[in-house]
Design a protein around this motif. Structure first.
Motif: not given
Length: 769
Positions: A426, A430-432, A436-437, A440, A633
């Motif tokens: 992760k 990149k979060p986008d 990444f999803e 998660r 977090e």
């Protein structure tokens, strides 16, 4: 006791050898060491030691408690338990075997010596007491003289059977009477009344004898020539507190019928006083006597049962097959010896009451050895059977716990690698990004697996809570949403923003909430709404709760389901009780146990057709809560040199990469011995480790518990963090007691590892005790 022989029963060879050396240092001899329950029984029979030092948990089919029971029963050898287990269930099992001591590992040499000496002394005293009682009983049964005892005023307090026969008085009739009234003696030649011997003894304080030609006039007027002696009865200070008179009929004329009648009466009184049920029969199997206990168990009165066949009064069946059992009278007559009932025998009373019983039957013989009847002794063991079954169920649960612990340890090691790699991936994604999803989602699934292993351990074994100070709001919501996933029930929450924090084991309390939410959901098969509330409450004595007075956080879980019958409300927290067709009956029992271990309590209110509400009370904490989402977090970074000790390549690899991300330098060791050597070299090179993360359990090699003790000897300021997949191990809950400065349970996330290191290196943890 010098040179006492002590048999050591311990399945760990190193520990057994250490105990043997300790015993020899204390002056005891060790004739053998047994490594299993079966071997313990065999060696005890071969060596006949003075004492057995018994570990409870042993390899093999027989544990220490069962072995101890057989050794005490068959060999009469005292047993002292030596074990690391001290929970209530184990104690209850051990107490059944009547041990002479219970020592917890680790122990001091003096403690072991004291326990052994006390056990040996107690066993020796019991042996002497048994011998003394047996001797006294034999003496009283064998004495052929008449005996009368009086108090310091000459009033009769006791008469033996021979004295009753000679005087014509009964024990119950003479109690409190003057001796002269009962013991009426005259001079045979003069016909004059002779002096009361008790009066002479009390006056002179010495042993006195009757003059020759003394005649005893019995109550019925019969005269018998006798001789006797009277002696003072003194207390331990030498004061005279009474007189004992011993006399005999020198004409050797006895009234046999009267003595026999007196003996029969005494036998009847004795039998009626016995705590077990007793029935005697004649040679035809017809009842002669039935005591009070037997009357109660059979629901037959003595007057009604006398003369009836035993089978009519003593109605016994096999509790499983429901078939009638063989008449015990016939078994005794057939075998000409003592017989016992089968283990599954039930007695059906006259009123229909059914009881599980244990019994034995034996022949009654006359002086020539001929059988003149049968005596049956039996007792109600229904409650004992229930307790034994509970112990069996508890043993099964313990066995599941041992298996679960091993599986969870290995599974948590694997999860450490999975969760760690996902966390690291992760960081690089990149979060986008779509990946990444996906990461998660995989991370959340891994966390659910982590919680599952924790719940499995808590469910099967319990374990001391590993507590953190948290606000219950997020934990309550997450647990409820998880439990209702995919169901037709939803949960509404009422949680004020000012609820007090609590200090809890997140995994265990999550399991409690899961159990209650799932039960509430199952109570509403057509769907509905569960209401979950949290509120602050101050408990005082007037509320009648089994809690200390003070501040508590109260969780309420309410459903509008079918409700719980009133007759079940007192049983729902009992182990193995369930009203469901499927289920173990352990959910609420586990919840009750967990809340109790958190110094709280759980209560329920329910009404059929209306619904149920469960209330959980947890002590409020004055500490700062650290579980807020934004704090979790954050990933605390740092600098320093860290040593990871773990036997799993995957754990070392992932842990090392995590520490690298956090900013630390890392070295690795596969076991405690290697870790100690690396720690020594680093300390001597003036580039010491800032902290060491140690796996608690390494099969076949030195683990964290032993290694940290040696590291403290090298460096009293060592900062060691214990890590294990056995999250219910007591060391994890009370790590400072064992020399550690911090704790991180496997599998751990990056932020958990960073937070643990930050606390330890920054000195935020409490000092070791």
């Amino acid at each position: 006791m010098a040179n006492a022989q002590v048999l050591v029963v311990e399945d760990e060879g190193v520990i057994a050898k250490d105990i043997e050396n300790t015993l020899k240092n204390l002056g005891y001899a060790v004739p053998a060491i047994a490594f299993s329950g079966e071997e313990a029984i065999k060696k005890a029979a071969e060596t006949h030691p003075d004492l057995v030092l018994m570990d409870i948990v042993l390899e093999g089919e027989m544990d220490g408690v069962e072995a101890a029971e057989q050794i005490r029963h068959h060999l009469d050898i005292p047993v002292v338990y030596l074990t690391a287990y001290a929970n209530d269930k184990t104690l209850e099992r051990a107490k059944v075997t009547e041990p002479y001591g219970y020592i917890l590992k680790p122990f001091e040499e003096r403690e072991l010596h004291t326990a052994i000496e006390i056990a040996l002394y107690k066993h020796e005293m019991e042996r002497k007491l048994k011998e003394s009682e047996q001797w006294l009983s034999t003496t009283l049964k064998s004495i052929g003289d008449a005996v009368i005892a009086t108090d310091a005023n000459g009033f009769v307090t006791f008469m033996n059977p021979v004295a009753e026969a000679l005087t014509g008085w009964k024990q119950e009739d003479v109690a409190g009477k003057p001796l002269s009234e009962v013991f009426n003696i005259i001079n045979e030649e003069t016909g004059k009344q002779a002096e009361d011997p008790a009066t002479r003894v009390l006056r002179e304080g010495f042993v006195v004898g009757l003059a020759n030609h003394t005649v005893l006039i019995a109550k019925d007027g019969m005269r018998r020539p006798i001789d006797d002696s009277g002696a003072p009865i003194r207390d331990d200070k030498g004061n005279i507190i009474g007189v004992v008179l011993v006399f005999r009929d020198i004409t050797e004329r006895r009234q046999a019928e009267k003595a026999l009648a007196a003996e029969k009466e005494r036998l009847a009184v004795t039998l009626r006083s016995i705590g077990d049920g007793v029935i005697t029969t004649d040679t035809e199997g017809r009842i002669v006597l039935i005591n009070k206990v037997a009357e109660k168990l059979t629901a037959w009165l003595h007057e009604e049962a006398t003369g009836k066949p035993l089978t009519e009064v003593f109605h016994i069946i096999n509790e499983h097959t429901r078939k009638r059992c063989e008449n015990p009278f016939e078994k005794v007559i057939k075998t000409n010896g003592i017989v016992g009932l089968a283990n599954d025998t039930a007695l059906i009373a006259r009123d229909g009451t059914e009881r599980v019983i244990a019994d034995s039957g034996a022949p009654i013989r006359d002086k020539d050895g001929n059988i003149i009847g049968v005596v049956l002794v039996f007792r109600d063991v229904t409650e004992k059977r229930r307790l034994e079954q509970e112990l069996i169920n508890a043993d099964k649960l313990e066995s599941v716990g041992v298996l679960a612990g091993g599986i969870a340890h290995d599974f948590n090691n694997i999860l450490t690698g999975i969760l760690g790699n996902i966390t690291l991936a992760k960081i690089y994604a990149k979060p986008d990004d779509k990946i990444f999803e996906k990461l998660r989602g995989a991370e959340n699934a891994s966390l659910r697996a982590k919680h599952l292993t924790q719940q499995l351990l808590t469910f099967s074994r319990g374990g001391a809570p590993i507590k953190k100070t948290v606000f219950i709001s997020e934990l309550l919501k997450d647990a409820a949403v998880f439990a209702l996933s995919g169901s037709n029930v939803r949960c509404e929450f009422s949680i004020p923003g000012d609820v007090w924090p609590v200090e809890v084991d997140e995994g265990q309390i999550t399991q409690v909430i899961n159990n209650l939410i799932i039960n509430a959901s199952q109570a509403m098969p057509e769907g509905g709404i569960i209401r979950a509330r949290a509120e602050n409450i101050v408990v005082d004595a007037e509320q009648g709760l089994p809690l200390k007075e003070g501040k508590y956080m109260k969780i309420s879980i309410e459903d509008r389901g079918i409700g719980i019958p009133e007759e079940h409300l007192q049983k729902i927290f009992d182990p193995y009780f369930t009203s469901k067709q499927k289920g173990s009956g352990l959910g609420l029992a586990t919840a009750y146990s967990i809340v109790k271990r958190h110094d709280g309590c759980i209560r329920v209110k329910s009404e059929l057709g209306v619904g149920s509400t469960f209330h959980i009370y947890l002590p409020a904490s004055s500490k700062e809560a650290l579980i807020e989402k934004e704090l979790r977090e954050r990933i605390p970074t740092g600098k320093g040199k860290i040593l990871i000790m773990d036997d799993e390549d995957l754990v070392r690899e992932v842990g090392g990469e995590m520490l690298d991300i956090l900013g630390y330098e890392v070295e690795f060791a596969e076991d405690g011995a290697e870790a100690i050597e690396l720690y020594k070299k680093a300390k001597e090179s003036a580039q010491p480790f800032d902290a060491i993360i140690m796996d608690l359990t390494i099969p076949g090699r030195m683990g964290g518990k032993e290694a940290v003790e040696k590291l403290i000897e090298i460096d009293p300021e060592v900062k060691a963090i214990v890590s294990s997949g056995y999250s219910t191990d007591p060391i994890m809950a009370d790590f400072r007691k064992y020399g550690f400065s911090g704790v991180v349970a496997k599998p751990y996330e990056l932020n958990e590892l960073g937070e643990a290191l930050h606390k330890v290196i920054a000195g935020r943890t409490s000092p070791r005790k």
